[in-house]
Design an enzyme around this catalytic site. Structure first.
Site, PDB file in Angstrom:
ATOM      1  N   LYS A  16       0.809  -1.299   0.044  1.00  0.00           N
ATOM      2  CA  LYS A  16       0.068   0.052   0.064  1.00  0.00           C
ATOM      3  C   LYS A  16       0.781   1.273  -0.061  1.00  0.00           C
ATOM      4  O   LYS A  16       0.351   2.513  -0.204  1.00  0.00           O
ATOM      5  CB  LYS A  16      -0.940   0.095   1.108  1.00  0.00           C
ATOM      6  N   THR A  62      11.230  -3.513   2.097  1.00  0.00           N
ATOM      7  CA  THR A  62      10.281  -4.258   2.772  1.00  0.00           C
ATOM      8  C   THR A  62      10.970  -5.889   2.609  1.00  0.00           C
ATOM      9  O   THR A  62      11.810  -6.067   2.240  1.00  0.00           O
ATOM     10  CB  THR A  62       9.066  -4.133   2.358  1.00  0.00           C
ATOM     11  N   LYS A  66      15.274  -6.149   4.466  1.00  0.00           N
ATOM     12  CA  LYS A  66      15.702  -5.063   5.541  1.00  0.00           C
ATOM     13  C   LYS A  66      17.246  -5.394   5.877  1.00  0.00           C
ATOM     14  O   LYS A  66      17.846  -4.483   6.406  1.00  0.00           O
ATOM     15  CB  LYS A  66      14.935  -5.175   6.579  1.00  0.00           C
ATOM     16  N   GLY A 129      12.198 -11.519  16.100  1.00  0.00           N
ATOM     17  CA  GLY A 129      13.091 -11.465  14.663  1.00  0.00           C
ATOM     18  C   GLY A 129      13.311  -9.983  14.313  1.00  0.00           C
ATOM     19  O   GLY A 129      13.317  -9.212  15.335  1.00  0.00           O
ATOM     20  N   PRO A 154      13.349 -19.337  23.182  1.00  0.00           N
ATOM     21  CA  PRO A 154      13.490 -18.217  23.983  1.00  0.00           C
ATOM     22  C   PRO A 154      15.205 -17.780  23.812  1.00  0.00           C
ATOM     23  O   PRO A 154      15.165 -16.437  24.396  1.00  0.00           O
ATOM     24  CB  PRO A 154      13.457 -19.155  25.498  1.00  0.00           C
TER      25      PRO A 154
HETATM   26  P1  ATR Z   1      10.786 -10.735  10.847  1.00  0.00           P
HETATM   27  O1  ATR Z   1      11.729 -10.359  10.288  1.00  0.00           O
HETATM   28  O2  ATR Z   1       9.315 -10.719  10.379  1.00  0.00           O
HETATM   29  O3  ATR Z   1      10.577 -10.515  12.351  1.00  0.00           O
HETATM   30  P2  ATR Z   1      12.199 -13.433  11.290  1.00  0.00           P
HETATM   31  O4  ATR Z   1      13.198 -12.772  11.521  1.00  0.00           O
HETATM   32  O5  ATR Z   1      12.146 -14.701  10.310  1.00  0.00           O
HETATM   33  O6  ATR Z   1      10.916 -12.344  10.647  1.00  0.00           O
HETATM   34  O7  ATR Z   1      11.315 -13.795  12.721  1.00  0.00           O
HETATM   35  C1  ATR Z   1      10.115 -14.428  12.815  1.00  0.00           C
HETATM   36  C2  ATR Z   1       9.573 -14.420  14.180  1.00  0.00           C
HETATM   37  O8  ATR Z   1       8.361 -14.962  14.155  1.00  0.00           O
HETATM   38  C3  ATR Z   1      10.456 -15.306  15.141  1.00  0.00           C
HETATM   39  O9  ATR Z   1      10.372 -14.733  16.492  1.00  0.00           O
HETATM   40  C4  ATR Z   1       9.713 -16.741  15.046  1.00  0.00           C
HETATM   41  O10 ATR Z   1       9.766 -17.331  16.144  1.00  0.00           O
HETATM   42  P3  ATR Z   1      11.372 -18.254  16.485  1.00  0.00           P
HETATM   43  O11 ATR Z   1      12.468 -17.402  16.632  1.00  0.00           O
HETATM   44  O12 ATR Z   1      11.277 -19.091  17.552  1.00  0.00           O
HETATM   45  O13 ATR Z   1      11.665 -18.996  15.069  1.00  0.00           O
HETATM   46  C5  ATR Z   1       8.526 -15.996  14.951  1.00  0.00           C
HETATM   47  N1  ATR Z   1       7.490 -17.281  14.362  1.00  0.00           N
HETATM   48  C6  ATR Z   1       7.144 -17.421  13.469  1.00  0.00           C
HETATM   49  N2  ATR Z   1       6.084 -18.276  13.030  1.00  0.00           N
HETATM   50  C7  ATR Z   1       5.771 -18.530  14.536  1.00  0.00           C
HETATM   51  C8  ATR Z   1       4.560 -19.331  15.093  1.00  0.00           C
HETATM   52  N3  ATR Z   1       3.754 -20.029  14.350  1.00  0.00           N
HETATM   53  N4  ATR Z   1       4.683 -19.253  16.360  1.00  0.00           N
HETATM   54  C9  ATR Z   1       5.340 -18.450  17.108  1.00  0.00           C
HETATM   55  N5  ATR Z   1       6.528 -17.768  16.457  1.00  0.00           N
HETATM   56  C10 ATR Z   1       6.362 -17.602  15.423  1.00  0.00           C
END
Ligand code: ATR
Length: 272
Positions: A16, A62, A66, A129, A154
């Site tokens: 958007k 995006t 990033k 993340g 964690p």
């Molecule tokens: P972003 O840049 O969008 O934050 P990322 O760096 O891939 O993407 O991080 C994704 C986050 O979403 C992480 O904290 C991930 O948890 P893990 O570190 O345990 O992988 C979390 N995440 C993704 N899918 C999830 C789910 N189904 N339940 C809980 N946490 C999830």
């Protein structure tokens, strides 16, 4: 010829941002154009260089670029350095300036659009993340009474907490059992795949706001869960999107557009 800006991502067709920036330019009388640039997954630098080569002045960045944009910039704002991610590039003479306006966008949306005080409130951030990293420092500056970061893994949350100087508490989802929060922000990517972070029941305090950084035409699994758990208020990430765009516009043009008016327009479109 108008100044050229754009958003680079993959995918990017759904973005958007072109509509938002066109509206900002119209409001403020700025002579600029803003396009969506689809870069191949391994083609961020080539696509950004080509855009810059044809006179482009700045880019929003995006998913999934990033982190790459962070490394591509030759000068960084303090908030981009803290986030280790860049969502705004400005092409200056002799330098590529990298900034991150995501945290400021979330804070603006919470404080101004939603009227949600953070000071002295109990704050729970889900995910560790890039999206979570980008908002930790700006949220810390608002002095929540408690700031807890929960993540499926964690250890990743612990690393982020350490990087933030130990001012927030990292834990697993299971460790949230029996605790309550006034604001719960979902910064996981779970909503992208229709999934829900494994929150125990009962985490929403009376009057709590549930906030999902994702937005779309359909309510996310997290917001649906929060509704079922009795969260008093629900918000998706559309306001954050508009506010981070306004902050990027300021980085580029030195002007603050009327973001609330643009958010209202998008909400009208969202609700058909
Ligand atoms: P972003 O840049 O969008 O934050 P990322 O760096 O891939 O993407 O991080 C994704 C986050 O979403 C992480 O904290 C991930 O948890 P893990 O570190 O345990 O992988 C979390 N995440 C993704 N899918 C999830 C789910 N189904 N339940 C809980 N946490 C999830």
């Amino acid at each position: 010829m108008p100044d050229q800006y754009g958003v680079i991502g993959n995918p990017v067709a759904h973005s958007k941002s072109p509509q938002i920036h066109a509206e900002f330019a119209r409001q403020t009388g700025q002579d600029l154009v803003y396009e969506a640039l689809l870069a191949p997954k391994d083609g961020f630098v080539a696509t950004a260089n080509a855009f810059r080569g044809r006179g482009g002045r700045g880019l929003n960045v995006t998913l999934p670029f990033k982190g790459e944009a962070f490394r591509y910039a030759t000068a960084l704002s303090a908030r981009a350095r803290a986030a280790q991610a860049v969502n705004t590039l400005r092409f200056d003479a002799g330098a590529i300036y990298g900034d991150n306006t995501d945290g400021a966008g979330l804070v603006q949306d919470l404080l101004r659009n939603l009227g949600c005080a953070i000071a002295a409130r109990r704050l729970l951030l889900l995910g560790a993340g890039g999206a979570a990293r980008g908002v930790i420092e700006p949220l810390l500056l608002l002095h929540p009474a408690q700031f807890v970061l929960a993540n499926r893994t964690p250890e990743t949350a612990q690393r982020l907490a350490q990087d933030a100087g130990g001012a927030l508490e990292a834990c697993s989802y299971a460790a949230l059992t029996g605790r309550q929060f006034d604001l719960v922000v979902n910064a996981t990517s779970a909503s992208l795949s229709g999934e829900l972070p494994p929150l125990p029941p009962g985490v929403f305090a009376r009057g709590a706001l549930a906030y999902d950084m994702m937005y779309g035409d359909v309510e996310t699994a997290f917001l649906a869960f929060a509704r079922g758990q009795g969260a008093a208020r629900l918000a998706d990430g559309l306001g954050m999107l508009v506010e981070q765009a306004a902050e990027s516009f300021f980085v580029w043009r030195g002007l603050r557009p009327d973001s609330a008016a643009v958010l209202k327009l998008l909400r009208q479109a969202q609700h058909g």
